[in-house]
Design an enzyme around this catalytic site. Structure first.
Site, PDB file in Angstrom:
ATOM      1  N   GLU A  29      15.566 -70.140  41.095  1.00 13.66           N
ATOM      2  CA  GLU A  29      14.873 -71.422  40.908  1.00 13.66           C
ATOM      3  C   GLU A  29      15.121 -71.930  39.494  1.00 13.66           C
ATOM      4  O   GLU A  29      14.872 -71.218  38.522  1.00 13.66           O
ATOM      5  CB  GLU A  29      13.377 -71.202  41.169  1.00 13.66           C
ATOM      6  CG  GLU A  29      12.572 -72.462  41.118  1.00 13.66           C
ATOM      7  CD  GLU A  29      11.114 -72.243  41.535  1.00 13.66           C
ATOM      8  OE1 GLU A  29      10.863 -71.518  42.531  1.00 13.66           O
ATOM      9  OE2 GLU A  29      10.237 -72.774  40.853  1.00 13.66           O
TER      10      GLU A  29
ATOM     11  N   TYR B  17      -0.731 -82.587  41.752  1.00  9.14           N
ATOM     12  CA  TYR B  17      -0.299 -81.339  42.365  1.00  9.14           C
ATOM     13  C   TYR B  17      -1.420 -80.833  43.272  1.00  9.14           C
ATOM     14  O   TYR B  17      -2.567 -80.710  42.843  1.00  9.14           O
ATOM     15  CB  TYR B  17       0.037 -80.252  41.318  1.00  9.14           C
ATOM     16  CG  TYR B  17       0.416 -78.985  42.058  1.00  9.14           C
ATOM     17  CD1 TYR B  17       1.699 -78.821  42.572  1.00  9.14           C
ATOM     18  CD2 TYR B  17      -0.531 -78.003  42.324  1.00  9.14           C
ATOM     19  CE1 TYR B  17       2.029 -77.716  43.323  1.00  9.14           C
ATOM     20  CE2 TYR B  17      -0.207 -76.886  43.077  1.00  9.14           C
ATOM     21  CZ  TYR B  17       1.075 -76.744  43.574  1.00  9.14           C
ATOM     22  OH  TYR B  17       1.398 -75.656  44.341  1.00  9.14           O
TER      23      TYR B  17
ATOM     24  N   ARG C 251       8.709 -83.535  37.745  1.00 10.64           N
ATOM     25  CA  ARG C 251       9.689 -82.462  37.570  1.00 10.64           C
ATOM     26  C   ARG C 251      10.186 -82.076  38.954  1.00 10.64           C
ATOM     27  O   ARG C 251       9.466 -82.182  39.937  1.00 10.64           O
ATOM     28  CB  ARG C 251       9.053 -81.244  36.910  1.00 10.64           C
ATOM     29  CG  ARG C 251       8.949 -81.392  35.414  1.00 10.64           C
ATOM     30  CD  ARG C 251       8.554 -80.077  34.757  1.00 10.64           C
ATOM     31  NE  ARG C 251       7.263 -79.608  35.172  1.00 10.64           N
ATOM     32  CZ  ARG C 251       7.026 -78.401  35.662  1.00 10.64           C
ATOM     33  NH1 ARG C 251       8.005 -77.538  35.835  1.00 10.64           N
ATOM     34  NH2 ARG C 251       5.804 -78.038  35.999  1.00 10.64           N
TER      35      ARG C 251
ATOM     36  N   ASP D 108      -2.304 -77.701  46.063  1.00 14.75           N
ATOM     37  CA  ASP D 108      -1.918 -76.565  46.888  1.00 14.75           C
ATOM     38  C   ASP D 108      -2.136 -76.950  48.344  1.00 14.75           C
ATOM     39  O   ASP D 108      -2.855 -77.904  48.636  1.00 14.75           O
ATOM     40  CB  ASP D 108      -2.789 -75.346  46.531  1.00 14.75           C
ATOM     41  CG  ASP D 108      -2.164 -74.503  45.431  1.00 14.75           C
ATOM     42  OD1 ASP D 108      -0.914 -74.458  45.349  1.00 14.75           O
ATOM     43  OD2 ASP D 108      -2.925 -73.889  44.653  1.00 14.75           O
TER      44      ASP D 108
ATOM     45  N   ARG E 202      -6.028 -72.617  29.713  1.00 17.57           N
ATOM     46  CA  ARG E 202      -6.264 -71.180  29.576  1.00 17.57           C
ATOM     47  C   ARG E 202      -5.027 -70.430  30.050  1.00 17.57           C
ATOM     48  O   ARG E 202      -4.227 -70.939  30.835  1.00 17.57           O
ATOM     49  CB  ARG E 202      -7.489 -70.771  30.392  1.00 17.57           C
ATOM     50  CG  ARG E 202      -7.492 -71.234  31.827  1.00 17.57           C
ATOM     51  CD  ARG E 202      -8.832 -70.965  32.465  1.00 17.57           C
ATOM     52  NE  ARG E 202      -9.025 -69.553  32.712  1.00 17.57           N
ATOM     53  CZ  ARG E 202      -8.611 -68.911  33.804  1.00 17.57           C
ATOM     54  NH1 ARG E 202      -7.963 -69.542  34.747  1.00 17.57           N
ATOM     55  NH2 ARG E 202      -8.832 -67.620  33.960  1.00 17.57           N
TER      56      ARG E 202
ATOM     57  N   ARG F 213      12.858 -68.059  37.999  1.00 15.34           N
ATOM     58  CA  ARG F 213      12.481 -66.922  38.832  1.00 15.34           C
ATOM     59  C   ARG F 213      13.446 -66.746  39.987  1.00 15.34           C
ATOM     60  O   ARG F 213      14.214 -67.663  40.310  1.00 15.34           O
ATOM     61  CB  ARG F 213      11.051 -67.061  39.343  1.00 15.34           C
ATOM     62  CG  ARG F 213      10.703 -68.410  39.902  1.00 15.34           C
ATOM     63  CD  ARG F 213       9.210 -68.516  40.197  1.00 15.34           C
ATOM     64  NE  ARG F 213       8.908 -69.821  40.742  1.00 15.34           N
ATOM     65  CZ  ARG F 213       7.744 -70.170  41.267  1.00 15.34           C
ATOM     66  NH1 ARG F 213       6.749 -69.303  41.315  1.00 15.34           N
ATOM     67  NH2 ARG F 213       7.548 -71.375  41.755  1.00 15.34           N
TER      68      ARG F 213
ATOM     69  N   ARG G 109      -6.128 -60.351  32.407  1.00 16.49           N
ATOM     70  CA  ARG G 109      -7.096 -59.506  33.126  1.00 16.49           C
ATOM     71  C   ARG G 109      -7.161 -58.140  32.442  1.00 16.49           C
ATOM     72  O   ARG G 109      -6.124 -57.494  32.287  1.00 16.49           O
ATOM     73  CB  ARG G 109      -6.663 -59.330  34.573  1.00 16.49           C
ATOM     74  CG  ARG G 109      -6.647 -60.635  35.339  1.00 16.49           C
ATOM     75  CD  ARG G 109      -6.202 -60.374  36.768  1.00 16.49           C
ATOM     76  NE  ARG G 109      -6.041 -61.635  37.472  1.00 16.49           N
ATOM     77  CZ  ARG G 109      -5.330 -61.787  38.577  1.00 16.49           C
ATOM     78  NH1 ARG G 109      -4.715 -60.746  39.120  1.00 16.49           N
ATOM     79  NH2 ARG G 109      -5.226 -62.954  39.156  1.00 16.49           N
TER      80      ARG G 109
HETATM   81  P1  FDA Z   1       4.475 -83.221  51.361  1.00 15.76           P
HETATM   82  O1  FDA Z   1       5.389 -83.540  50.240  1.00 15.76           O
HETATM   83  O2  FDA Z   1       4.536 -81.857  51.932  1.00 15.76           O
HETATM   84  O3  FDA Z   1       4.758 -84.244  52.553  1.00 15.76           O
HETATM   85  C1  FDA Z   1       5.019 -85.605  52.345  1.00 15.76           C
HETATM   86  C2  FDA Z   1       5.971 -86.063  53.436  1.00 15.76           C
HETATM   87  O4  FDA Z   1       6.101 -87.490  53.362  1.00 15.76           O
HETATM   88  C3  FDA Z   1       7.379 -85.496  53.293  1.00 15.76           C
HETATM   89  O5  FDA Z   1       7.738 -84.810  54.484  1.00 15.76           O
HETATM   90  C4  FDA Z   1       8.248 -86.731  53.067  1.00 15.76           C
HETATM   91  O6  FDA Z   1       9.527 -86.618  53.679  1.00 15.76           O
HETATM   92  C5  FDA Z   1       7.429 -87.818  53.738  1.00 15.76           C
HETATM   93  N1  FDA Z   1       7.725 -89.170  53.244  1.00 15.76           N
HETATM   94  C6  FDA Z   1       7.728 -89.580  51.950  1.00 15.76           C
HETATM   95  N2  FDA Z   1       8.090 -90.885  51.888  1.00 15.76           N
HETATM   96  C7  FDA Z   1       8.288 -91.301  53.179  1.00 15.76           C
HETATM   97  C8  FDA Z   1       8.698 -92.533  53.763  1.00 15.76           C
HETATM   98  N3  FDA Z   1       8.989 -93.609  53.018  1.00 15.76           N
HETATM   99  N4  FDA Z   1       8.816 -92.616  55.114  1.00 15.76           N
HETATM  100  C9  FDA Z   1       8.566 -91.512  55.880  1.00 15.76           C
HETATM  101  N5  FDA Z   1       8.190 -90.321  55.368  1.00 15.76           N
HETATM  102  C10 FDA Z   1       8.066 -90.205  54.039  1.00 15.76           C
HETATM  103  N6  FDA Z   1       1.056 -74.769  47.864  1.00 15.76           N
HETATM  104  C11 FDA Z   1       0.421 -73.601  48.150  1.00 15.76           C
HETATM  105  O7  FDA Z   1      -0.704 -73.628  48.648  1.00 15.76           O
HETATM  106  N7  FDA Z   1       1.048 -72.406  47.909  1.00 15.76           N
HETATM  107  C12 FDA Z   1       2.291 -72.319  47.376  1.00 15.76           C
HETATM  108  O8  FDA Z   1       2.814 -71.225  47.162  1.00 15.76           O
HETATM  109  C13 FDA Z   1       2.967 -73.542  47.078  1.00 15.76           C
HETATM  110  N8  FDA Z   1       4.216 -73.519  46.554  1.00 15.76           N
HETATM  111  C14 FDA Z   1       4.815 -74.690  46.177  1.00 15.76           C
HETATM  112  C15 FDA Z   1       6.064 -74.656  45.579  1.00 15.76           C
HETATM  113  C16 FDA Z   1       6.672 -75.828  45.163  1.00 15.76           C
HETATM  114  C17 FDA Z   1       8.017 -75.792  44.526  1.00 15.76           C
HETATM  115  C18 FDA Z   1       6.001 -77.058  45.346  1.00 15.76           C
HETATM  116  C19 FDA Z   1       6.594 -78.330  44.844  1.00 15.76           C
HETATM  117  C20 FDA Z   1       4.774 -77.109  45.969  1.00 15.76           C
HETATM  118  C21 FDA Z   1       4.171 -75.923  46.394  1.00 15.76           C
HETATM  119  N9  FDA Z   1       2.951 -75.934  47.039  1.00 15.76           N
HETATM  120  C22 FDA Z   1       2.315 -74.754  47.338  1.00 15.76           C
HETATM  121  C23 FDA Z   1       2.267 -77.217  47.339  1.00 15.76           C
HETATM  122  C24 FDA Z   1       2.558 -77.741  48.760  1.00 15.76           C
HETATM  123  O9  FDA Z   1       3.922 -78.003  48.917  1.00 15.76           O
HETATM  124  C25 FDA Z   1       1.706 -79.008  48.969  1.00 15.76           C
HETATM  125  O10 FDA Z   1       0.356 -78.656  49.002  1.00 15.76           O
HETATM  126  C26 FDA Z   1       1.998 -79.764  50.240  1.00 15.76           C
HETATM  127  O11 FDA Z   1       3.356 -80.074  50.284  1.00 15.76           O
HETATM  128  C27 FDA Z   1       1.171 -81.029  50.269  1.00 15.76           C
HETATM  129  O12 FDA Z   1       1.394 -81.716  51.451  1.00 15.76           O
HETATM  130  P2  FDA Z   1       1.549 -83.289  51.456  1.00 15.76           P
HETATM  131  O13 FDA Z   1       1.446 -83.676  52.880  1.00 15.76           O
HETATM  132  O14 FDA Z   1       0.632 -83.906  50.496  1.00 15.76           O
HETATM  133  O15 FDA Z   1       3.015 -83.582  50.868  1.00 15.76           O
END
Ligand code: FDA
Length: 389
Positions: A312, A360, A258, A362, A175, A289, A179
């Site tokens: 970005e 993905y 990506r 949030d 979708r 953006r 609005r």
């Molecule tokens: P996250 O990626 O944060 O953490 C994983 C960690 O594991 C990292 O610190 C990494 O270094 C570590 N790691 C990986 N492999 C490892 C290894 N071998 N040894 C040790 N450490 C290791 N959400 C939202 O609510 N509002 C928003 O506006 C946004 N905006 C946004 C923008 C962009 C560009 C992205 C990509 C994502 C968002 N998000 C978001 C989503 C948000 O970033 C996401 O919800 C969290 O990062 C999820 O947390 P995690 O702990 O799952 O992963």
């Protein structure tokens, strides 16, 4: 070994697990991250010259309608009353996003009522009525009509995916919200705001429990430290939030992602664009953006002599790039199923977070999923000996 539980990754998923295990179960937790800071992608820090807080991995806006998550995060931080709004610069004219009655009236230079605007969009969407679009371009036209689709979605999507929308599957969008009122709040959630003292302070408070030992610059897969894969697997329960394909040494192939390139600039002016996020949906700018970070905290007394902007750019990730958004092709989904089967066979290892599940999420979803994993798997394991699977 001095830990009852090893958590790999200190993003919001890993932090939530570590905090709950330490606080509620009194477990000793080793929290590892290969980066030099905790918090994963939500981490932010002050830009040195201006003191303006910059989100290091792309703009992060907290929002949720989940009562439990809201109550939980408020244990560690207060939130400002920031309400996210996005604008878009098409052909040198600025419109409010997501597409709303203001966008429509400005774009067609009319003063339509909600019903009139709805009738117009339905008529324009009727161009492909009754067809079953197979590509994103046709699907977009069918959802909101050609004029709005081509102005605001087509090239933006092409830039995000480095692919002509005519060559992208229709399934990427189900979708496109329109609005028929003047509401241009970006999120519809009940709660929204930014951590008052910044993300780093929030995330550090989550890890501040005396039972949590944080090990930064520590890669789970590298030997030479106490909590490496070769030392802990089979010995101590592990919650793994790194990339699932990496855990299995890419045995089923690489999952595709990506990534984004972020180009930061300090400008010697008070205000560059007058809002936090401006989209660039035309083909002639390479970026998608521009963020201007001072606008995320209008309540702060930031310098008037300079501002920080971040352009970005979106592209497919290559080996070594930060994985940001799952591409999720049918081939990826097949590989993911194979990795899930392998994960089931791992003794005392649970996979979570956006990298560990190839999804993905949030921030509020990552926290909610971690709270559920804690309740349904980790707590019953440590309290009643339930198998960790
Ligand atoms: P996250 O990626 O944060 O953490 C994983 C960690 O594991 C990292 O610190 C990494 O270094 C570590 N790691 C990986 N492999 C490892 C290894 N071998 N040894 C040790 N450490 C290791 N959400 C939202 O609510 N509002 C928003 O506006 C946004 N905006 C946004 C923008 C962009 C560009 C992205 C990509 C994502 C968002 N998000 C978001 C989503 C948000 O970033 C996401 O919800 C969290 O990062 C999820 O947390 P995690 O702990 O799952 O992963």
């Amino acid at each position: 070994m001095n830990a009852d539980l090893v958590v790999v990754g200190s993003g919001l998923f890993g932090l939530t697990i570590a905090e709950r295990a330490a606080t509620e179960l009194g477990l000793k937790v080793a929290l590892l991250d290969r980066r030099s800071h905790i918090g994963g992608n939500a981490y932010s820090k002050k830009e040195e010259q201006t003191g303006i807080e910059v989100h290091q991995y792309g703009a992060h806006l907290f929002h949720t309608s989940n009562e439990r998550v809201w109550e939980y995060v408020n244990r560690f931080t207060d939130f400002t009353n920031y309400v996210h709004k996005v604008y878009t610069n098409h052909n040198g004219v600025v419109y409010p996003m997501p597409i709303n009655l203001g966008t429509i009236n400005q774009f067609f230079n009319v003063a339509y009522s909600p019903a009139e605007a709805k009738a117009l969009i339905q008529e324009q969407a009727g161009e492909l009525a009754g067809t079953d679009p197979q590509n994103l371009n046709d699907k977009g036209i069918q959802l909101i009509g050609r004029p709005l689709y081509e102005a605001f979605i087509k090239h933006y999507t092409a830039k995000q995916w480095q692919t002509d929308p005519a060559d992208l599957p229709a399934s990427i969008i189900s979708r496109l919200p329109v609005r028929y009122n003047y509401d241009n709040r970006y999120f519809n959630d009940k709660y929204e705001g930014l951590p008052v003292d910044g993300y780093a302070a929030w995330l550090e408070r989550m890890a501040a429990h005396e039972n949590i030992e944080v090990h930064l610059n520590t890669d789970f897969f590298e030997d030479g430290h106490e909590y490496s894969r070769s030392n802990v697997i089979g010995q101590v329960p592990v919650i793994y939030t790194g990339p699932v394909d990496r855990y299995f040494d890419f045995a089923e192939g690489d999952l595709s992602w990506r990534t984004i390139d972020l180009e930061q600039e300090v400008l010697p002016i008070e205000d560059f664009q007058g809002c936090a996020v401006m989209n660039y949906p035309d083909a002639d700018q390479p970026y998608t953006r521009i963020h201007e970070f001072r606008h995320f905290h209008p309540e702060r007394d930031y310098t008037k002599d300079a501002t920080v902007i971040m352009r970005e750019f979106s592209r497919f990730a290559e080996k070594g790039d930060e994985p940001y958004y799952p591409v999720n092709t049918s081939v990826d989904r097949e590989k993911l199923l194979a990795y899930r089967d392998l994960a089931k066979g791992e003794d005392k290892v649970l996979f979570g977070g956006r990298l560990g599940t190839y999804k993905y999420l949030d921030m509020h979803m990552a926290i909610g999923a971690a709270l559920s994993m804690f309740d349904n798997k980790i707590k019953p394991h440590f309290e009643n000996g339930q198998k960790l699977e």
